[in-house]
Design an enzyme around this catalytic site. Sequence first.
Site, PDB file in Angstrom:
ATOM      1  NE  ARG A  30      -3.920  -2.027   2.242  1.00  0.00           N
ATOM      2  CZ  ARG A  30      -4.868  -2.416   1.386  1.00  0.00           C
ATOM      3  NH1 ARG A  30      -5.156  -1.667   0.336  1.00  0.00           N
ATOM      4  NH2 ARG A  30      -5.514  -3.548   1.576  1.00  0.00           N
ATOM      5  CG  ASP A  31       1.428   5.590  -2.287  1.00  0.00           C
ATOM      6  OD1 ASP A  31       1.989   5.591  -3.384  1.00  0.00           O
ATOM      7  OD2 ASP A  31       1.576   6.508  -1.437  1.00  0.00           O
ATOM      8  CB  VAL A  97      10.294   6.063  -5.621  1.00  0.00           C
ATOM      9  CG1 VAL A  97      11.193   4.898  -5.214  1.00  0.00           C
ATOM     10  CG2 VAL A  97       9.746   6.782  -4.386  1.00  0.00           C
ATOM     11  CG  HIS A 101       6.568   3.034  -8.522  1.00  0.00           C
ATOM     12  ND1 HIS A 101       7.813   3.613  -8.646  1.00  0.00           N
ATOM     13  CD2 HIS A 101       5.697   4.056  -8.347  1.00  0.00           C
ATOM     14  CE1 HIS A 101       7.703   4.915  -8.548  1.00  0.00           C
ATOM     15  NE2 HIS A 101       6.425   5.226  -8.373  1.00  0.00           N
ATOM     16  CG  MET A 102       0.908  -0.578 -12.365  1.00  0.00           C
ATOM     17  SD  MET A 102       0.444  -2.194 -13.050  1.00  0.00           S
ATOM     18  CE  MET A 102       1.185  -2.080 -14.677  1.00  0.00           C
TER      19      MET A 102
HETATM   20  P1  5GP Z   1       5.916   8.257  -8.033  1.00  0.00           P
HETATM   21  O1  5GP Z   1       5.624   9.727  -7.868  1.00  0.00           O
HETATM   22  O2  5GP Z   1       7.396   7.975  -8.034  1.00  0.00           O
HETATM   23  O3  5GP Z   1       5.196   7.631  -9.206  1.00  0.00           O
HETATM   24  O4  5GP Z   1       5.285   7.542  -6.773  1.00  0.00           O
HETATM   25  C1  5GP Z   1       5.981   7.282  -5.602  1.00  0.00           C
HETATM   26  C2  5GP Z   1       4.968   6.852  -4.580  1.00  0.00           C
HETATM   27  O5  5GP Z   1       5.650   6.232  -3.511  1.00  0.00           O
HETATM   28  C3  5GP Z   1       4.149   8.002  -3.997  1.00  0.00           C
HETATM   29  O6  5GP Z   1       2.763   7.790  -4.252  1.00  0.00           O
HETATM   30  C4  5GP Z   1       4.486   7.958  -2.503  1.00  0.00           C
HETATM   31  O7  5GP Z   1       3.371   8.251  -1.681  1.00  0.00           O
HETATM   32  C5  5GP Z   1       4.971   6.527  -2.320  1.00  0.00           C
HETATM   33  N1  5GP Z   1       5.939   6.370  -1.240  1.00  0.00           N
HETATM   34  C6  5GP Z   1       7.017   7.168  -0.999  1.00  0.00           C
HETATM   35  N2  5GP Z   1       7.702   6.711   0.064  1.00  0.00           N
HETATM   36  C7  5GP Z   1       7.053   5.584   0.501  1.00  0.00           C
HETATM   37  C8  5GP Z   1       7.295   4.679   1.572  1.00  0.00           C
HETATM   38  O8  5GP Z   1       8.270   4.784   2.336  1.00  0.00           O
HETATM   39  N3  5GP Z   1       6.418   3.668   1.724  1.00  0.00           N
HETATM   40  C9  5GP Z   1       5.344   3.495   0.892  1.00  0.00           C
HETATM   41  N4  5GP Z   1       4.536   2.459   1.151  1.00  0.00           N
HETATM   42  N5  5GP Z   1       5.082   4.339  -0.135  1.00  0.00           N
HETATM   43  C10 5GP Z   1       5.935   5.376  -0.328  1.00  0.00           C
END
Ligand code: 5GP
Length: 118
Positions: A30-31, A97, A101-102
Site C-alpha cells: 500500500r502507498d 522514486v 512502479h505501477m
Molecule cells: P511516483 O511519484 O514515483 O510515481 O510515486 C511514488 C509513490 O511512492 C508516492 O505515491 C508515494 O506516496 C509513495 N511512497 C514514498 N515513500 C514511501 C514509503 O516509504 N512507503 C510506501 N509504502 N510508499 C511510499
Amino acid sequence: MVEETLFSKIVNKEIPADILYQDDEVTAFRDINPQAPTHVLIIPNRIIPTVNDVSNADAAVLGRLFIVARRLAEEEGIAEDGYRLLVNCGRHGNQEVFHLHMHLLGGRPLGPMLSRPR
Ligand code: 5GP
C-alpha cells in the site's frame, strides 16, 4: 556494493510496508500517502529505475505487474467498478522514486486522467 532504493528496502523487509503480495519477481504494497481508497504500488523486485530503462529482458516481469494488479483489484473489490493503473516516468511524469512502479488506484470515481496544465 548492491544498489538500493527505498522500494528495494521494502522488498527486502529492511523498512516496513503493508505488503499485499510478494513472489520472486514482484512485490505489491500500500502507498504510504494514498490518493484513493485503494492505492497500491506494484513493483519488480529487481531495480529498473524508470520506463526509459526497460528492455526485452524485462518483458516477463513487466507482464507480471499487470497480472498482480488484476488479482489485487479483485481482492480489493474494485475490479467491477474499474480502476486506474499508472506509471510515472522522469521529471515531467513527476516520478519520485526511481524504482519502476505501477500505481493501482480505485475505490472512487477517479475523474479525468490529467489535471489541467498550469
Ligand atoms: P511516483 O511519484 O514515483 O510515481 O510515486 C511514488 C509513490 O511512492 C508516492 O505515491 C508515494 O506516496 C509513495 N511512497 C514514498 N515513500 C514511501 C514509503 O516509504 N512507503 C510506501 N509504502 N510508499 C511510499
